[in-house]
Design an enzyme around this catalytic site. Structure first.
Site, PDB file in Angstrom:
ATOM      1  N   HIS A  33       0.321  -1.349   0.158  1.00 57.19           N
ATOM      2  CA  HIS A  33       0.123   0.012   0.040  1.00 57.19           C
ATOM      3  C   HIS A  33       1.162   1.506   0.262  1.00 57.19           C
ATOM      4  CE1 HIS A  33       0.621   0.296   4.492  1.00 57.19           C
ATOM      5  NE2 HIS A  33       0.802  -0.572   4.465  1.00 57.19           N
TER       6      HIS A  33
ATOM      7  N   ASP B 218       6.515   2.022   7.681  1.00 60.87           N
ATOM      8  CA  ASP B 218       4.774   1.392   6.546  1.00 60.87           C
ATOM      9  C   ASP B 218       4.513   1.738   5.403  1.00 60.87           C
ATOM     10  OD1 ASP B 218       2.720  -0.372   6.782  1.00 60.87           O
ATOM     11  OD2 ASP B 218       2.042   0.565   9.074  1.00 60.87           O
TER      12      ASP B 218
ATOM     13  N   ASP C 135      -0.647   4.438   0.937  1.00 61.00           N
ATOM     14  CA  ASP C 135      -0.864   5.520   1.939  1.00 61.00           C
ATOM     15  C   ASP C 135      -0.715   4.682   3.537  1.00 61.00           C
ATOM     16  OD1 ASP C 135      -2.381   2.839   1.855  1.00 61.00           O
ATOM     17  OD2 ASP C 135      -3.726   3.434   4.347  1.00 61.00           O
TER      18      ASP C 135
ATOM     19  N   GLU D 156      -5.478   0.660   3.209  1.00 63.04           N
ATOM     20  CA  GLU D 156      -4.993  -0.569   3.736  1.00 63.04           C
ATOM     21  C   GLU D 156      -4.959   0.044   5.194  1.00 63.04           C
ATOM     22  OE1 GLU D 156      -2.908  -3.267   6.017  1.00 63.04           O
ATOM     23  OE2 GLU D 156      -2.404  -1.140   6.304  1.00 63.04           O
ATOM     24  N   GLU D 157      -4.484   1.747   6.061  1.00 61.63           N
ATOM     25  CA  GLU D 157      -4.859   2.039   6.734  1.00 61.63           C
ATOM     26  C   GLU D 157      -6.331   2.773   7.206  1.00 61.63           C
ATOM     27  OE1 GLU D 157      -2.316   1.683   8.525  1.00 61.63           O
ATOM     28  OE2 GLU D 157      -0.242   1.391   7.347  1.00 61.63           O
TER      29      GLU D 157
ATOM     30  N   HIS E  58       4.082   3.555  12.865  1.00 61.14           N
ATOM     31  CA  HIS E  58       2.485   4.211  13.132  1.00 61.14           C
ATOM     32  C   HIS E  58       3.036   5.017  14.327  1.00 61.14           C
ATOM     33  CE1 HIS E  58      -0.906   2.034  11.050  1.00 61.14           C
ATOM     34  NE2 HIS E  58       0.172   1.756  10.246  1.00 61.14           N
TER      35      HIS E  58
ATOM     36  N   GLU F 190       4.457  -6.408   3.962  1.00 61.43           N
ATOM     37  CA  GLU F 190       4.427  -5.425   5.210  1.00 61.43           C
ATOM     38  C   GLU F 190       5.288  -5.378   6.074  1.00 61.43           C
ATOM     39  OE1 GLU F 190       2.123  -3.353   6.182  1.00 61.43           O
ATOM     40  OE2 GLU F 190       0.430  -3.689   4.790  1.00 61.43           O
TER      41      GLU F 190
HETATM   42 ZN   LIG Z   1       1.135  -1.281   6.478  1.00 58.01          ZN
END
Ligand SMILES: [Zn+2]
Length: 380
Positions: A71, A104, A73, A138-139, A353, A167
């Site tokens: 992903h 990520d 995003d 995805e998030e 994150h 990932e």
């Molecule tokens: Zn991810």
């Protein structure tokens, strides 16, 4: 910085990071990827569903199809003042690259592209097809992303044999863990009905906290399973319980609760739901229970893909990776049900994150070599 940027994966990673692709905004990342893939012979197709941009890119028409997935995003940076440096300006410090999305998972994307370029440069006549399935959701809700692309592929009978998801799977060092499946995630939304009343006259009321407490206790005493060869034990967690109207002399008329199962392949969501209902029905309680299934468990059986990823990691790092199904859900849950072998291999996930997310520069370069080696083992 000039030094790091001489590596093509790091240079591409920096270009991706500067695009503020906060879910579901792709912010031009997929265009950047397509522009690299087209000259290699990839057909690049943008699949737009609502505000989500997805990319399906494929080179070759025959099977088997080896697909890299991921992903573009990223999660929001939060309070940017808490970051040591601008979250969307790649910054090198002590051998690491700091930025939102660095781990990520823009490093995974950059490594895929450069690995594919190098692989095709050396092996233009490789067997089968190479593909990329990239989403910008995805998030977030993950409704218009990988799931919809898989549906679109199924409608036209296009299939994937093997999928490597970039990932961040690693825990302490690159390649120490690869994910070969994920636990299922099932949430329960509960309402317990009662009758509100004066705290001094319980005989005239029906306190839902009292009726729920023994059910909650029983749910906590159940040993759901011991896990199995590839899955940790199923876990039951209560995430929220609410009741009370805020006055000390009133017992509530209603209680709401939320709980979640992270479950192994010893259960299905149906058998779990039945078991929970049987516990409730063994008590004197009036309740309503709704469920949300966010992902069924999946597992890739030992075989050629796991062997190849295992070998690629071991050759690079000198030690064998642990095969794990831990962690949260991933888009693998949408790819695997189509009969696809899915393995996740990416950088260390310790800072994802978080404020000051970062990735080790050397890991990104080594990851590129691992991806390239996987292609050699699968397509030559
Ligand atoms: Zn991810």
């Amino acid at each position: 910085m000039a030094n790091e940027l001489s590596d093509p994966t790091i240079a591409l990673l920096c270009d991706l990071i500067r695009r503020r692709s906060i879910t579901p905004d792709d912010a031009g990342c997929q265009t950047l990827l397509s522009d690299r893939l087209r000259p290699l012979g990839f057909e690049c197709e943008t699949l737009q569903f609502n505000d989500v941009t997805n990319l399906w890119a494929r080179r070759g028409t025959s099977g088997p199809v080896l697909c890299f997935a991921g992903h573009t995003d990223v999660v929001p940076p939060g309070d940017e003042a808490e970051w040591s440096t601008d979250p969307f300006e790649p910054t090198f410090r002590d051998g690491s690259l700091y930025a939102r999305g660095s781990a990520d998972m823009k490093s995974g994307l950059a490594a895929m592209i450069v690995a594919i370029e190098e692989f095709l440069d050396e092996n233009p006549e490789a067997d089968g097809s190479l593909a990329l399935l990239i989403t910008s959701d995805e998030e977030g809700r993950a409704r218009d992303g990988t799931l919809r692309v898989m549906e679109a592929l199924a409608e036209r009978d296009e299939s994937i044999d093997w999928c490597v998801l970039g990932e961040p799977s690693s825990q302490r060092a690159l390649g120490d863990v690869i994910r070969i499946g994920r636990r299922g995630s099932l949430s329960g939304m509960l309402t317990v009905k009662g009758v509100q009343g004066h705290v001094a006259y319980p005989q005239l009321a029906d306190n839902p906290i009292r009726s729920f407490a023994p059910v909650l206790a029983e749910l906590h005493t159940i040993a759901w399973d011991d896990g199995n060869e590839f899955f940790p034990p199923t876990s039951f967690q209560v995430v929220d319980v609410r009741a009370g109207i805020g006055a000390p002399n009133v017992t509530p008329g209603e209680l709401t609760a939320r709980f979640n199962f992270r479950y192994s392949t010893e259960w299905t969501h149906e058998t779990l739901q039945r078991k929970v209902r049987s516990v409730f029905d063994g008590h004197d309680i009036e309740y309503e229970l709704n469920w949300h299934l966010s992902g069924k468990p999946f597992l890739t059986q030992p075989g050629r893909l796991i062997n190849a990823v295992h070998a690629a990691v071991t050759e690079q790092t000198g030690s064998a990776p642990e095969l794990s199904t831990g962690g949260g859900t991933s888009d693998g849950r949408f790819i695997s049900p189509a009969g696809v072998d899915v393995v996740e291999l990416g950088p260390v996930n310790a800072s994802i994150h978080k404020v000051d997310e970062h990735v080790h520069v050397e890991d990104v370069i080594a990851l590129t070599k691992m991806y390239k080696r996987i292609m050699e083992l699968m397509l030559l």
